[in-house]
Design a protein around this motif. Sequence first.
Motif, short mmCIF file in Angstrom:
data_model
loop_
_atom_site.label_atom_id
_atom_site.label_comp_id
_atom_site.label_asym_id
_atom_site.label_seq_id
_atom_site.Cartn_x
_atom_site.Cartn_y
_atom_site.Cartn_z
N ALA A 1 0.86 -1.19 0.00
CA ALA A 1 0.00 0.00 0.00
C ALA A 1 0.89 1.24 0.00
O ALA A 1 1.81 1.35 0.80
N GLU B 1 -5.25 2.87 2.21
CA GLU B 1 -5.30 1.52 2.74
C GLU B 1 -5.74 0.57 1.63
O GLU B 1 -6.56 0.92 0.79
N GLY C 1 -8.90 6.08 1.45
CA GLY C 1 -7.84 6.99 1.85
C GLY C 1 -8.00 8.36 1.23
O GLY C 1 -8.94 8.61 0.45
N TRP D 1 -15.30 1.47 1.75
CA TRP D 1 -14.21 0.99 0.88
C TRP D 1 -14.64 1.11 -0.58
O TRP D 1 -15.77 0.79 -0.93
#
Length: 509
Positions: free
Chosen positions: A335, A339, A362, A384
């Motif tokens: 990464a 993340e 992120g 996500w």
Amino acid sequence: MARTDTLEALLAVGRADDVALGAPGRPGLTYGALRDLIAQVRDSLLAWGLGPKDCIALVLPNGPEMAAAFLAVASTATTAPLNPAYRADEFAFYLDDLQARALVVLEGQEGPAREVARERNLPVIELSPSADGPAGHFTLKSDLPRTSPPPRAEETTGSDVALVLHTSGTTARPKLVPLAHANLTASARHIGAHLALGPSDTCLNIMPLFHIHGLVAAVLSSLGAGGRVVCTPGFNALRFFSWFEEARPTWYTAVPTMHQAMVERARRNAERLATHRLRFIRSSSASLPPQVMEELERVFGVPVIESYGMTEAAHQMASNPLPPRPRYAGAVGLAAGPEVAIMDEAGTLLPPGALGEVVIRGPNVMAGYVNNPEANARAFTHGWFRTGDQGTLDGAGYLRLTGRLKELINRGGEKVSPLEVDTVLLDHPAVQQAVTFALPHPKLGEDVAAAVVLREGTSATERELRDFVASRVADFKVPRRIVLLTELPKGPTGKVQRIGLAERLGLTS
């Protein structure tokens, strides 16, 4: 308190007298001159009634003026760089979809973009490169009425959209990706930190500047580190080594097909390579075959750093590290900004080693597609972003991709990773390039096919290549058709698109 998450703040690190932008055969533009140019462009745009909430399309050739125009316009408004090679119907779609308020083109240059703008009464701003000035310097003019003095601009913030780009749209209508200043600056700083970039570094840019790879990885990461970026007219394998000799870069970044073309020519340019000052070579935007990575390292004598990026993440998501930390052929690294995790279809995060969809979150990840709630509902799960790529994370955090989920070949229920077959084909001594793709099949749904380019001076038949693959993989993974080509069909950014390749090669009739 001074903002740190805008493009202007990113450029503030460069020393006023250091060169920011260069081009082959031309003097460079310093950071001080670049900052002055940005201020001049802001005054012009504001005087023409264009500000932070307005989208301005850029249709300019690759080079330092395009890089400078992107930086200058994006510091005041929202930029939308478009491929100058588009047809009129494509410009019509993109300009309408963007709800563009103005179009920037070269002064005096006619073409489909200007014609479409004329049909829509879209204001045109003409960019005139400074004939005797440094690379990247320009002036703007337009028939738009001016206010004098120009109104004060609202202070640009990190949440303001600096750049909008469309997804490739290979299987559906292209989606509009808004990237805020904060997204772009975070990604540029992640790349700079991961590659240890600094004021002494020079990047030779051969990537198109209407694409996220060139804009962020080459231009913004270099300038965010106080370094220099030399902007070429675009990728040209025949001219690369003369540009390379003149610019003396410490690094360059490209897609795998470009690297493959340069490996073939590097052997003929040994003298130019003998005194280079490269620190590393970067590869991104598609999976780099391990064989190509090994050849690049052997020919150039520097580490090849493979990275993993996509538009929705303002480019970089993962990257192999610089030595002495280990890097692995076939892995896209650790990464490197957001993340990274692996998720199943139900939205559960999976443990190391498990196969699933790569997900990210992120500061460099977009907030969501423009005016597309359905796409956003599919793309985001528990905060996500679903990348659409399949892969695994090992215990040390290294990410390995097995392919785009929509590119996996479903042969009668058996799933085939095109990347796996590519890698096997490239082990054949006669194969220079290979791309595996789905071939429609009346009973199985899909079958496996591949297109191959042979090395100069070698020969191989389709049967020989099929037998070679059959000796290394299960029978259902062996291509039923292998087409020998002199060149692989590529998209505008140099990437090979697997989806639709069977149709483009005439294999579906």
